[in-house]
Design an enzyme around this catalytic site. Structure first.
Site, PDB file in Angstrom:
ATOM      1  CG  HIS A  25      -1.956  -0.986   1.337  1.00  0.00           C
ATOM      2  ND1 HIS A  25      -2.121  -1.817   2.413  1.00  0.00           N
ATOM      3  CD2 HIS A  25      -2.937  -1.325   0.466  1.00  0.00           C
ATOM      4  CE1 HIS A  25      -3.149  -2.612   2.209  1.00  0.00           C
ATOM      5  NE2 HIS A  25      -3.663  -2.341   1.026  1.00  0.00           N
ATOM      6  CE  LYS A  49     -14.605  -6.134   1.968  1.00  0.00           C
ATOM      7  NZ  LYS A  49     -13.260  -5.617   1.697  1.00  0.00           N
ATOM      8  NE  ARG A  99      -2.621  -7.684  -4.195  1.00  0.00           N
ATOM      9  CZ  ARG A  99      -3.434  -8.045  -3.223  1.00  0.00           C
ATOM     10  NH1 ARG A  99      -2.980  -8.122  -1.997  1.00  0.00           N
ATOM     11  NH2 ARG A  99      -4.690  -8.349  -3.472  1.00  0.00           N
ATOM     12  CB  SER A 136      -4.437  -6.408   4.713  1.00  0.00           C
ATOM     13  OG  SER A 136      -4.054  -5.177   4.163  1.00  0.00           O
TER      14      SER A 136
END
Ligand code: PNS
Length: 171
Positions: A25, A49, A99, A136
């Site tokens: 990040h 979430k 990514r 993460s």
């Protein structure tokens, strides 16, 4: 001569959960901050979430410590649709990191949806190859199972993770 920025007046927004922020990040933030006049790092508060491991206040504190030296970056948070918040902060573009190829599949539909809703485009930065495997969720899993993630997260994050581990062990 310019300082390398695409347009000094352009405001970009970099949204995410940042639970916690990683070196991946931070790399995207630093590179985006060189491209745009201003970068708003926007932490999502998403009640739909699963509850994040780090509270909003903790995530804000970690991110602010990480970007303290980068003058044109500010850290904010938002609830609800990114497309609405883009209008609130008057962002010209959304920035995301990519990514691996599988990121592209979900990010493409999100980018198209966000453009349909807000008429704002998403620009992608390729993650640095050093961080292409860093997420993460993996960082949390490895750390809380005793693995060493010091090379994968910024210093303020590793400190907060250690505090969290201690407070969880006390329960
Ligand atoms: O770091 P993450 O969890 O991959 O970030 C996801 C994020 C925050 C970019 C995404 O969940 C989001 O935009 N949430 C806000 C709600 C929204 O606008 N949903 C529709 C997205 S097309």
């Amino acid at each position: 001569m310019t300082d390398g920025r695409i347009g000094r007046l352009t405001r970009a927004i970099y949204p995410g959960s940042f639970d916690p922020p990683t070196n991946g990040h931070l790399d995207v933030i630093e590179r985006a901050a060189r491209c745009f006049g201003e970068l708003v790092v926007a932490i999502v508060v998403n009640p739909q979430k699963r509850a994040p491991m780090f509270s909003l206040e903790e995530r804000e504190a970690m991110l602010r410590a990480c970007v303290a030296e980068v003058k044109n970056v500010r850290v904010e948070h938002f609830t609800g649709l990114l497309a609405d918040y883009v209008r609130v902060v008057r962002a010209d573009v959304i920035v995301k990191g990519l990514r691996v190829v599988s990121d592209f599949e979900s990010e493409m539909s999100a980018a198209l949806m966000n453009r349909a809703l807000s008429d704002v485009d998403t620009l992608f930065l390729m993650s640095d190859q050093r961080y292409s495997f860093v997420s993460s969720s993996l960082v949390k899993e490895v750390f809380f199972l005793g693995g060493d993630v010091a090379a994968l997260v910024p210093e303020p994050v590793i400190r907060m993770m250690a505090e969290k581990r201690t407070s969880l062990q006390r329960r």
